[in-house]
Design a protein around this motif. Structure first.
Motif, mmCIF file in Angstrom:
data_model
loop_
_atom_site.group_PDB
_atom_site.id
_atom_site.type_symbol
_atom_site.label_atom_id
_atom_site.label_comp_id
_atom_site.label_asym_id
_atom_site.label_seq_id
_atom_site.Cartn_x
_atom_site.Cartn_y
_atom_site.Cartn_z
ATOM 1 N N SER A 217 0.833 -1.208 0.000
ATOM 2 C CA SER A 217 0.000 0.000 0.000
ATOM 3 C C SER A 217 0.863 1.252 0.000
ATOM 4 N N ARG A 218 1.946 1.218 0.752
ATOM 5 C CA ARG A 218 2.847 2.383 0.789
ATOM 6 C C ARG A 218 3.644 2.519 -0.510
ATOM 7 N N ALA A 221 1.111 3.439 -3.505
ATOM 8 C CA ALA A 221 -0.041 4.255 -3.105
ATOM 9 C C ALA A 221 -0.586 5.094 -4.253
ATOM 10 N N ALA A 247 -13.252 5.239 0.928
ATOM 11 C CA ALA A 247 -12.447 5.291 2.149
ATOM 12 C C ALA A 247 -11.061 4.699 1.888
ATOM 13 N N SER A 248 -10.989 3.650 1.082
ATOM 14 C CA SER A 248 -9.695 3.057 0.725
ATOM 15 C C SER A 248 -8.842 4.048 -0.051
ATOM 16 N N ARG A 249 -9.468 4.754 -0.981
ATOM 17 C CA ARG A 249 -8.746 5.782 -1.736
ATOM 18 C C ARG A 249 -8.199 6.853 -0.810
ATOM 19 N N ASP A 250 -9.001 7.258 0.168
ATOM 20 C CA ASP A 250 -8.556 8.323 1.082
ATOM 21 C C ASP A 250 -7.394 7.846 1.957
ATOM 22 N N TRP A 251 -7.422 6.598 2.406
ATOM 23 C CA TRP A 251 -6.303 6.062 3.193
ATOM 24 C C TRP A 251 -5.032 6.015 2.351
ATOM 25 N N LEU A 252 -5.161 5.611 1.101
ATOM 26 C CA LEU A 252 -3.983 5.590 0.228
ATOM 27 C C LEU A 252 -3.430 6.994 0.018
ATOM 28 N N ASP A 254 -3.446 9.361 2.110
ATOM 29 C CA ASP A 254 -2.716 9.751 3.315
ATOM 30 C C ASP A 254 -1.299 9.161 3.341
ATOM 31 N N LEU A 255 -1.060 8.127 2.549
ATOM 32 C CA LEU A 255 0.265 7.487 2.525
ATOM 33 C C LEU A 255 1.231 8.163 1.561
#
Length: 256
Positions: A217-218, A221, A247-252, A254-255
């Motif tokens: 994911s990191r 991203a 929500a998955s897009r937003d977490w990515l 943030d990375l």
């Protein structure tokens, strides 16, 4: 050698979880007193007219209702408790709510934070319990001889809730992702293919899977942000809310 005294246990809240646990305790030999304004006590459990009546003479009180009802249950039951009675809160609540309950009780009763770590139906008294707080070991000493599975944490009231809810983020989040993916698959006419793909991935998951999810994911991203944006547009076209996808897009994001 004298037999140990039979414990007297009050159960406040006799819905699905409370009723099954109360019945299991009675079958295991405890003297169980129950109170629920909407549900009669199961066989083997003395039906009481109030929380205070149920708590009178109890060595241990199990509060099994809801986080919203837990403070009221404490206020109603505590007048019937002898000083120092064990008060176990089995409700799913935040650590802060558990701590607030203990602060309300002060020294009147000893609050124990109990987290039920799996669904109660089908397990009843055998449902794994994680407990915390200064009196957690005393709770285990009452419940284990009756057959309960109790894991004592070395932590304050609220620690058991923290453990349970952190796990819930994963399990319930995974369930939400599966619900969203299978709903979209039905809309696209690809239910069997998606269900088979999810099943295959779950079966082959191992200890290395977590590392791949975190590092991948990191590392990827930026590319995956675009992928999830495209997936969200697909779900929009299919008429399926893309809550987890966005929500998955937003977490990515943030990375990056």
């Amino acid at each position: 050698m004298r037999n140990p005294p039979i414990p007297v246990i009050a159960v406040l809240g006799l819905g699905e979880a409370g009723g099954l646990i109360a019945a299991g305790l009675a079958e295991a030999g405890a003297l169980v007193r129950g109170y629920d304004p909407r549900v009669d006590a199961p066989a083997g459990v003395t039906n009481c007219a109030s929380g205070a009546e149920a708590c009178a003479g109890a060595d241990l009180v199990l509060s099994v209702n809801s986080a919203a009802d837990a403070p009221d249950a404490l206020a109603e039951g505590m007048p019937g408790c002898a000083p120092g009675t064990l008060w176990a809160d089995l409700n799913t609540a935040s650590p802060g709510e558990k701590t607030s309950l203990a602060e309300t009780a002060r020294d009147r009763v000893r609050v124990v934070d109990v987290a039920l770590m799996s669904p109660v139906p089908g397990r009843g008294l055998l449902t794994p319990m994680t407990v915390s707080g200064p009196a957690a070991a005393d709770y285990a000493a009452v419940m284990r001889p009756l057959g309960a599975r109790v894991d004592v944490l070395d932590g304050p009231v609220g620690s058991a809730a923290t453990h349970k809810l952190l796990r819930s983020v994963f399990y319930k989040g995974l369930a939400a992702a599966v619900l969203e993916a299978t709903a979209a698959a039905r809309a696209a006419g690809l239910s069997d293919w998606v269900r088979g793909n999810i099943t295959e991935e779950l079966i082959k998951a191992d200890a290395a899977t977590l590392d791949r999810l975190l590092t991948g994911s990191r590392t990827h991203a930026v590319r995956r942000i675009h992928e999830m944006e495209a997936a969200a547009r697909l779900l929009d076209d299919l008429g399926v809310p893309a809550r987890v996808t966005r929500a998955s897009r937003d977490w990515l994001a943030d990375l990056t």
